[in-house]
Enzyme design. Structure first.
Site, PDB file in Angstrom:
ATOM      1  N   ARG A 141       0.834  -1.203   0.000  1.00  0.00           N
ATOM      2  CA  ARG A 141       0.000   0.000   0.000  1.00  0.00           C
ATOM      3  C   ARG A 141       0.872   1.258   0.000  1.00  0.00           C
ATOM      4  O   ARG A 141       0.578   2.245  -0.669  1.00  0.00           O
ATOM      5  CB  ARG A 141      -0.906  -0.017   1.251  1.00  0.00           C
ATOM      6  CG  ARG A 141      -1.851   1.143   1.346  1.00  0.00           C
ATOM      7  CD  ARG A 141      -3.241   0.659   1.324  1.00  0.00           C
ATOM      8  NE  ARG A 141      -4.164   1.762   1.017  1.00  0.00           N
ATOM      9  CZ  ARG A 141      -5.411   1.565   0.705  1.00  0.00           C
ATOM     10  NH1 ARG A 141      -5.877   0.335   0.647  1.00  0.00           N
ATOM     11  NH2 ARG A 141      -6.201   2.569   0.433  1.00  0.00           N
TER      12      ARG A 141
ATOM     13  N   THR B 297     -16.021  13.853  -1.247  1.00  0.00           N
ATOM     14  CA  THR B 297     -17.470  13.954  -1.197  1.00  0.00           C
ATOM     15  C   THR B 297     -18.014  12.593  -0.765  1.00  0.00           C
ATOM     16  O   THR B 297     -17.462  11.556  -1.135  1.00  0.00           O
ATOM     17  CB  THR B 297     -18.042  14.373  -2.570  1.00  0.00           C
ATOM     18  OG1 THR B 297     -19.454  14.266  -2.528  1.00  0.00           O
ATOM     19  CG2 THR B 297     -17.498  13.552  -3.708  1.00  0.00           C
ATOM     20  N   HIS B 298     -19.037  12.631   0.081  1.00  0.00           N
ATOM     21  CA  HIS B 298     -19.549  11.387   0.674  1.00  0.00           C
ATOM     22  C   HIS B 298     -21.074  11.411   0.651  1.00  0.00           C
ATOM     23  O   HIS B 298     -21.680  12.434   1.031  1.00  0.00           O
ATOM     24  CB  HIS B 298     -19.028  11.269   2.116  1.00  0.00           C
ATOM     25  CG  HIS B 298     -19.418  10.006   2.796  1.00  0.00           C
ATOM     26  ND1 HIS B 298     -18.806   8.798   2.516  1.00  0.00           N
ATOM     27  CD2 HIS B 298     -20.367   9.751   3.733  1.00  0.00           C
ATOM     28  CE1 HIS B 298     -19.373   7.852   3.261  1.00  0.00           C
ATOM     29  NE2 HIS B 298     -20.312   8.400   4.005  1.00  0.00           N
TER      30      HIS B 298
ATOM     31  N   ASP C 197      -8.574  14.086   5.936  1.00  0.00           N
ATOM     32  CA  ASP C 197      -7.434  13.891   6.832  1.00  0.00           C
ATOM     33  C   ASP C 197      -7.106  12.396   6.806  1.00  0.00           C
ATOM     34  O   ASP C 197      -7.581  11.660   5.944  1.00  0.00           O
ATOM     35  CB  ASP C 197      -7.745  14.413   8.256  1.00  0.00           C
ATOM     36  CG  ASP C 197      -8.879  13.648   8.919  1.00  0.00           C
ATOM     37  OD1 ASP C 197      -9.359  14.121   9.964  1.00  0.00           O
ATOM     38  OD2 ASP C 197      -9.286  12.578   8.396  1.00  0.00           O
TER      39      ASP C 197
ATOM     40  N   GLY D 191      -8.132   9.984   8.433  1.00  0.00           N
ATOM     41  CA  GLY D 191      -9.197   9.042   8.802  1.00  0.00           C
ATOM     42  C   GLY D 191     -10.058   8.643   7.618  1.00  0.00           C
ATOM     43  O   GLY D 191      -9.863   9.105   6.487  1.00  0.00           O
TER      44      GLY D 191
ATOM     45  N   ASP E 195     -13.372   9.131   5.921  1.00  0.00           N
ATOM     46  CA  ASP E 195     -14.523  10.059   5.872  1.00  0.00           C
ATOM     47  C   ASP E 195     -14.597  10.956   7.105  1.00  0.00           C
ATOM     48  O   ASP E 195     -15.677  11.349   7.545  1.00  0.00           O
ATOM     49  CB  ASP E 195     -15.827   9.268   5.698  1.00  0.00           C
ATOM     50  CG  ASP E 195     -15.833   8.513   4.387  1.00  0.00           C
ATOM     51  OD1 ASP E 195     -16.371   7.397   4.361  1.00  0.00           O
ATOM     52  OD2 ASP E 195     -15.258   9.036   3.399  1.00  0.00           O
TER      53      ASP E 195
HETATM   54  C1  GRF Z   1     -20.662   9.187  -4.998  1.00  0.00           C
HETATM   55  O1  GRF Z   1     -21.911   9.212  -4.315  1.00  0.00           O
HETATM   56  C2  GRF Z   1     -19.546   9.242  -4.011  1.00  0.00           C
HETATM   57  O2  GRF Z   1     -19.788  10.082  -2.903  1.00  0.00           O
HETATM   58  C3  GRF Z   1     -19.500   7.803  -3.562  1.00  0.00           C
HETATM   59  O3  GRF Z   1     -19.689   7.041  -4.738  1.00  0.00           O
HETATM   60  C4  GRF Z   1     -20.418   7.842  -5.663  1.00  0.00           C
HETATM   61  C5  GRF Z   1     -19.546   7.991  -6.894  1.00  0.00           C
HETATM   62  O4  GRF Z   1     -20.365   8.262  -7.936  1.00  0.00           O
HETATM   63  N1  GRF Z   1     -18.242   7.474  -2.955  1.00  0.00           N
HETATM   64  P1  GRF Z   1     -19.717   8.551  -9.398  1.00  0.00           P
HETATM   65  O5  GRF Z   1     -18.646   7.506  -9.631  1.00  0.00           O
HETATM   66  O6  GRF Z   1     -19.144   9.929  -9.359  1.00  0.00           O
HETATM   67  O7  GRF Z   1     -20.899   8.439 -10.332  1.00  0.00           O
END
Ligand code: GRF
Length: 188
Positions: free
Chosen positions: A60, A103-104, A136, A138, A140
């Site tokens: 990794r 983004t989550h 960071d 962690g 998410d």
């Molecule tokens: C998004 O909702 C992202 O937050 C999550 O997986 C999805 C990715 O969607 N980790 P895409 O590949 O951008 O269509």
């Protein structure tokens, strides 16, 4: 500002960033940990892309170093993890820490991890949403930059709910990146 996007899947978030490119930011390259469908759109635009499968590296740590190097080659002001399903390691964070955005598809700190939408459904919440945060070390975690709520509707399954979230998530990500890049210093 110069942005490198990282993805692993369909790349609809990356496509939203490509569509929204404006004076505030430009996507200069897109990286992935596999030959992802999301690489098609940047390639059609003639943008550089790079693919670094974890399995191509002995461990990794060496993958993390290779990823940091691949990203650095494009001299980004910001790195955006847009559906990138790998934790960014110390080499990437040391190089770009504080300038990596993720983004989550949930209202963090609720439902972290790779199954946020499924977990929200299983928990029976009536409202979920999307979060954009600084990355960071962690999973998410990191300072939240923006959030938007999305209703869970009767009969929702994971796919329908995730698609509804992604509509809001795309807007949240673009708006956040515009505000980050137009207010902060960084190569215009
Ligand atoms: C998004 O909702 C992202 O937050 C999550 O997986 C999805 C990715 O969607 N980790 P895409 O590949 O951008 O269509």
């Amino acid at each position: 500002a110069r942005v490198v996007v990282l993805l692993s899947g369909t790349g609809s978030l990356c496509a939203a960033l490509l569509a929204a490119q404006q004076t505030a930011f430009t996507v200069v390259a897109v990286g992935a940990d596999r030959e992802a469908p999301g690489l098609a759109a940047p390639r059609e635009l003639g943008l550089p892309t790079f693919v670094l499968p974890l399995r191509d590296h002995p461990d990794r740590g060496s993958w993390d170093v290779a990823l940091a190097t691949a990203i650095a080659a494009h001299e980004p002001d910001w790195v955006v993890s847009a559906g990138f399903m790998k934790l960014l390691g110390p080499a990437v964070l040391a190089r770009f820490g504080g300038r990596v955005v993720n983004t989550h598809p949930a209202l963090l700190p609720a439902f972290p991890g790779a199954h946020a939408v499924r977990d929200a459904l299983a928990a029976g919440v009536r409202t979920t949403g999307a979060t954009v945060h600084l990355v960071d070390e962690g999973l998410d975690t990191g300072p939240v930059l923006a959030q938007t709520s999305v209703p869970v509707l009767p009969g929702d399954d994971e796919t329908h709910l995730h698609e509804r979230i992604k509509v809001a998530e795309r807007t949240l990500l673009v708006d956040t990146l515009v505000s980050l890049t137009s207010s902060r210093s960084g190569t215009p």
